[in-house]
Design an enzyme around this catalytic site. Structure first.
Site, PDB file in Angstrom:
ATOM      1  N   ARG A 153       1.699  10.552  14.143  1.00  0.00           N
ATOM      2  CA  ARG A 153       2.709  10.011  13.234  1.00  0.00           C
ATOM      3  C   ARG A 153       3.768   9.258  14.022  1.00  0.00           C
ATOM      4  O   ARG A 153       3.707   9.137  15.228  1.00  0.00           O
ATOM      5  CB  ARG A 153       3.373  11.135  12.427  1.00  0.00           C
ATOM      6  CG  ARG A 153       2.554  11.721  11.278  1.00  0.00           C
ATOM      7  CD  ARG A 153       2.409  10.831  10.052  1.00  0.00           C
ATOM      8  NE  ARG A 153       3.547   9.968   9.767  1.00  0.00           N
ATOM      9  CZ  ARG A 153       4.638  10.327   9.128  1.00  0.00           C
ATOM     10  NH1 ARG A 153       4.792  11.547   8.686  1.00  0.00           N
ATOM     11  NH2 ARG A 153       5.607   9.460   8.906  1.00  0.00           N
TER      12      ARG A 153
ATOM     13  N   LYS B  14       0.814  -1.218   0.000  1.00  0.00           N
ATOM     14  CA  LYS B  14       0.000   0.000   0.000  1.00  0.00           C
ATOM     15  C   LYS B  14       0.843   1.262   0.000  1.00  0.00           C
ATOM     16  O   LYS B  14       0.338   2.332  -0.325  1.00  0.00           O
ATOM     17  CB  LYS B  14      -1.033  -0.010   1.140  1.00  0.00           C
ATOM     18  CG  LYS B  14      -0.609   0.496   2.479  1.00  0.00           C
ATOM     19  CD  LYS B  14      -1.862   0.823   3.305  1.00  0.00           C
ATOM     20  CE  LYS B  14      -1.500   1.055   4.749  1.00  0.00           C
ATOM     21  NZ  LYS B  14      -2.624   1.610   5.514  1.00  0.00           N
ATOM     22  N   ASP B  15       2.128   1.154   0.336  1.00  0.00           N
ATOM     23  CA  ASP B  15       3.013   2.322   0.289  1.00  0.00           C
ATOM     24  C   ASP B  15       3.668   2.517  -1.075  1.00  0.00           C
ATOM     25  O   ASP B  15       4.370   3.501  -1.287  1.00  0.00           O
ATOM     26  CB  ASP B  15       4.118   2.190   1.345  1.00  0.00           C
ATOM     27  CG  ASP B  15       3.570   2.248   2.759  1.00  0.00           C
ATOM     28  OD1 ASP B  15       2.533   2.911   2.956  1.00  0.00           O
ATOM     29  OD2 ASP B  15       4.161   1.622   3.647  1.00  0.00           O
TER      30      ASP B  15
ATOM     31  N   CYS C 120      -2.330   8.620  -1.257  1.00  0.00           N
ATOM     32  CA  CYS C 120      -2.762   8.837   0.117  1.00  0.00           C
ATOM     33  C   CYS C 120      -3.204  10.280   0.327  1.00  0.00           C
ATOM     34  O   CYS C 120      -3.509  10.709   1.419  1.00  0.00           O
ATOM     35  CB  CYS C 120      -1.724   8.386   1.138  1.00  0.00           C
ATOM     36  SG  CYS C 120      -0.242   9.366   1.131  1.00  0.00           S
TER      37      CYS C 120
ATOM     38  N   ARG D 252       3.706   5.422  18.219  1.00  0.00           N
ATOM     39  CA  ARG D 252       2.264   5.711  18.320  1.00  0.00           C
ATOM     40  C   ARG D 252       1.652   5.079  19.564  1.00  0.00           C
ATOM     41  O   ARG D 252       0.809   5.667  20.219  1.00  0.00           O
ATOM     42  CB  ARG D 252       1.538   5.196  17.073  1.00  0.00           C
ATOM     43  CG  ARG D 252       1.904   6.006  15.867  1.00  0.00           C
ATOM     44  CD  ARG D 252       1.074   5.599  14.690  1.00  0.00           C
ATOM     45  NE  ARG D 252       1.719   6.111  13.487  1.00  0.00           N
ATOM     46  CZ  ARG D 252       1.103   6.306  12.345  1.00  0.00           C
ATOM     47  NH1 ARG D 252      -0.176   6.006  12.217  1.00  0.00           N
ATOM     48  NH2 ARG D 252       1.750   6.772  11.311  1.00  0.00           N
TER      49      ARG D 252
ATOM     50  N   ARG E  57      -8.358   8.646   4.748  1.00  0.00           N
ATOM     51  CA  ARG E  57      -9.350   7.607   4.464  1.00  0.00           C
ATOM     52  C   ARG E  57     -10.051   7.129   5.731  1.00  0.00           C
ATOM     53  O   ARG E  57     -11.279   7.047   5.793  1.00  0.00           O
ATOM     54  CB  ARG E  57      -8.611   6.442   3.784  1.00  0.00           C
ATOM     55  CG  ARG E  57      -9.383   5.183   3.573  1.00  0.00           C
ATOM     56  CD  ARG E  57      -8.459   4.080   3.049  1.00  0.00           C
ATOM     57  NE  ARG E  57      -7.414   3.733   4.006  1.00  0.00           N
ATOM     58  CZ  ARG E  57      -7.584   2.923   5.050  1.00  0.00           C
ATOM     59  NH1 ARG E  57      -8.763   2.362   5.266  1.00  0.00           N
ATOM     60  NH2 ARG E  57      -6.588   2.659   5.871  1.00  0.00           N
ATOM     61  N   ARG E  58      -9.270   6.844   6.774  1.00  0.00           N
ATOM     62  CA  ARG E  58      -9.880   6.387   8.033  1.00  0.00           C
ATOM     63  C   ARG E  58     -10.683   7.508   8.670  1.00  0.00           C
ATOM     64  O   ARG E  58     -11.807   7.298   9.135  1.00  0.00           O
ATOM     65  CB  ARG E  58      -8.781   5.915   9.001  1.00  0.00           C
ATOM     66  CG  ARG E  58      -8.129   4.624   8.565  1.00  0.00           C
ATOM     67  CD  ARG E  58      -6.896   4.281   9.376  1.00  0.00           C
ATOM     68  NE  ARG E  58      -6.262   3.072   8.860  1.00  0.00           N
ATOM     69  CZ  ARG E  58      -4.963   2.822   8.909  1.00  0.00           C
ATOM     70  NH1 ARG E  58      -4.127   3.695   9.466  1.00  0.00           N
ATOM     71  NH2 ARG E  58      -4.478   1.705   8.414  1.00  0.00           N
TER      72      ARG E  58
HETATM   73  C1  DPM Z   1      -0.594   4.583   3.691  1.00  0.00           C
HETATM   74  C2  DPM Z   1      -1.487   5.036   4.683  1.00  0.00           C
HETATM   75  C3  DPM Z   1      -0.899   4.685   5.927  1.00  0.00           C
HETATM   76  C4  DPM Z   1       0.353   4.040   5.638  1.00  0.00           C
HETATM   77  C5  DPM Z   1      -2.781   5.747   4.416  1.00  0.00           C
HETATM   78  C6  DPM Z   1      -4.040   4.905   4.649  1.00  0.00           C
HETATM   79  C7  DPM Z   1      -1.444   4.970   7.275  1.00  0.00           C
HETATM   80  C8  DPM Z   1      -1.066   6.359   7.706  1.00  0.00           C
HETATM   81  C9  DPM Z   1      -1.289   6.666   9.138  1.00  0.00           C
HETATM   82  C10 DPM Z   1      -0.739   4.701   2.217  1.00  0.00           C
HETATM   83  N1  DPM Z   1       0.510   4.009   4.288  1.00  0.00           N
HETATM   84  O1  DPM Z   1      -4.006   3.731   5.050  1.00  0.00           O
HETATM   85  O2  DPM Z   1      -5.156   5.456   4.455  1.00  0.00           O
HETATM   86  O3  DPM Z   1      -2.061   6.001   9.851  1.00  0.00           O
HETATM   87  O4  DPM Z   1      -0.626   7.620   9.567  1.00  0.00           O
HETATM   88  C11 DPM Z   1       1.396   1.930   6.552  1.00  0.00           C
HETATM   89  C12 DPM Z   1       0.984   1.004   7.561  1.00  0.00           C
HETATM   90  C13 DPM Z   1       1.088  -0.282   7.001  1.00  0.00           C
HETATM   91  C14 DPM Z   1       1.620  -0.123   5.717  1.00  0.00           C
HETATM   92  C15 DPM Z   1       0.534   1.336   8.909  1.00  0.00           C
HETATM   93  C16 DPM Z   1      -0.967   1.407   9.067  1.00  0.00           C
HETATM   94  C17 DPM Z   1       0.681  -1.573   7.676  1.00  0.00           C
HETATM   95  C18 DPM Z   1       1.054  -2.863   7.051  1.00  0.00           C
HETATM   96  C19 DPM Z   1       0.417  -3.210   5.716  1.00  0.00           C
HETATM   97  C20 DPM Z   1       1.366   3.454   6.598  1.00  0.00           C
HETATM   98  N2  DPM Z   1       1.819   1.223   5.496  1.00  0.00           N
HETATM   99  O5  DPM Z   1      -1.697   1.586   8.088  1.00  0.00           O
HETATM  100  O6  DPM Z   1      -1.420   1.289  10.212  1.00  0.00           O
HETATM  101  O7  DPM Z   1      -0.646  -2.696   5.284  1.00  0.00           O
HETATM  102  O8  DPM Z   1       1.009  -4.105   5.078  1.00  0.00           O
END
Ligand code: DPM
Length: 365
Positions: free
Chosen positions: A154, A85-86, A248, A160, A136-137
């Site tokens: 962050r 997702k990143d 994002c 966190r 999104r959340r």
């Molecule tokens: C992206 C978002 C977030 C990450 C935006 C979204 C969360 C940002 C935040 C695109 N990347 O989800 O709407 O909460 O500040 C990220 C996480 C993981 C991958 C952490 C999370 C988790 C493991 C995975 C950060 N990237 O979302 O809690 O999905 O494999």
């Protein structure tokens, strides 16, 4: 090194979660290829350095991946492990996703402040503060819980947790269930959000391994741990996001289901404050053709997912599901919602930059 041993250099971010993910991939590769050796080289990405701004306010799509990609391009490492997702939906031509690993939970989960132990979001009092920097959340949950306040939080997951437990600022935080479980924090999960409460991010819970285009040795290695079902779902989701030109910076969310005969992709576009939303879905039949594997190491990319031996027609159908869904939404008021969300985020990026410049000037005095 003798002839039978192959050493692969693996790039990873330094965070505990990133290293856990990298080691999961390496362990699986070793299990299948016991004669190979792997060396991890850690690095820091922009996303790890800028910790005082919400991701959406930093204004770049490749915050957690660019430095790792540079190391790949320079030949310093042979592959890098990402949370899919990143990884932006467009990647440089000289790089490819060599494999997608079997997806863990794609859902979001709530972690409560210890004072709310045993509660769910619906049990929290009015004006509760929820920590998340995901637009999104925040958008989806604001819609469900109009009295809550959403505040950016962050830092890596360890930070966190500390902020949640040791400050009184947040009543709860929302994180990906996959990340929480990989870190071993299962017992802190108060609630897993189902898609009727909060649809997930494109490719959430899936890991992808990126390598150089045409690096046949690495591509062959990675194909041994590729999960086609995960890839097919993620292709549909990524094609949807790509066609919307999202990232994002906008509240875009999905829910995909894959059976032997069908792929269904549900997707939503929300306004930043959650007051407006359009959700729709597309189903495609995938039962028609027997899974015939075709080889495609070069040239064919499905929203940047490429690898050695895949069922191309299945990937194509998944890609089309994503594109069709995006086009359906773009023909509705979702187009305006998306445009306004992008403008709002772009403005927030500029304001954040100005805020930091003012701060820096203050500190110089
Ligand atoms: C992206 C978002 C977030 C990450 C935006 C979204 C969360 C940002 C935040 C695109 N990347 O989800 O709407 O909460 O500040 C990220 C996480 C993981 C991958 C952490 C999370 C988790 C493991 C995975 C950060 N990237 O979302 O809690 O999905 O494999």
């Amino acid at each position: 090194m003798d002839n039978t041993t192959k050493l692969f250099k693996v790039g990873s971010r330094k965070s505990q979660l990133a290293l856990i993910q990298t080691n999961t991939i390496i362990d699986k590769l070793k299990e299948i290829n016991p004669d190979h050796d792997f060396e991890i080289i850690t690095m820091t990405t922009t996303g790890d350095k800028i910790l005082d701004s919400a991701l959406s306010k930093i204004g770049a799509k490749d915050l957690f991946t660019r430095e790792l990609e540079l190391a790949l391009e320079n030949g310093e490492v042979d592959f890098v492990v990402h949370s899919l997702k990143d990884l932006p939906t467009r990647i440089a031509e000289n790089l490819v996703i060599g494999c997608v690993y079997k997806r863990d939970s794609e859902f979001d989960a709530v972690v409560m402040h210890p004072k709310h132990k045993g509660k769910k979001l619906a049990d929290l009092p009015d004006a509760s503060v929820i920590g998340t920097s995901s637009l999104r959340r925040a958008a989806q949950l604001q819609r469900k819980f109009p009295t809550f306040k959403f505040e950016s939080i962050r830092g890596n997951l360890n930070t966190r947790f500390k902020k949640l437990d040791e400050d009184t600022k947040y009543d709860a935080i929302v994180l990906a269930e996959a990340g929480l479980r990989r870190m071993g924090w299962d017992d802190r999960i108060a609630q897993v959000l189902d898609p009727s409460e909060c649809m997930y991010a494109v490719s959430q819970g899936a890991m992808a391994v990126e390598c150089r285009t045409g690096d046949e040795k690495t591509l062959a290695l990675l194909s041994s741990i590729h999960d086609q079902d995960t890839a097919v779902s993620c292709i549909a989701e990524r094609a949807f996001l790509k066609q919307l030109e999202g990232g994002c910076s906008v509240p875009v969310c999905v829910h995909s289901t894959l059976t032997d005969s069908q792929i269904t992709l549900k997707g939503g576009v929300f306004s930043i404050d959650g007051t407006q939303c359009v959700i729709d879905s597309v189903t495609k039949d995938i039962s028609g053709e027997p899974a015939k594997k075709k080889s495609s190491t070069n040239g064919v990319t499905f929203s940047a997912i490429v690898h050695g031996s895949i069922d191309l027609s299945l990937c194509e159908t998944a890609e089309n599901a994503g594109i069709d869904l995006a086009n359906r939404l773009l023909a509705t008021e979702a187009a305006t919602i998306l445009k306004e969300a992008k403008e709002q985020t772009a403005k927030a990026v500029i304001e954040e930059k100005e805020r930091k410049e003012r701060e820096a000037a203050q500190n110089q005095k």
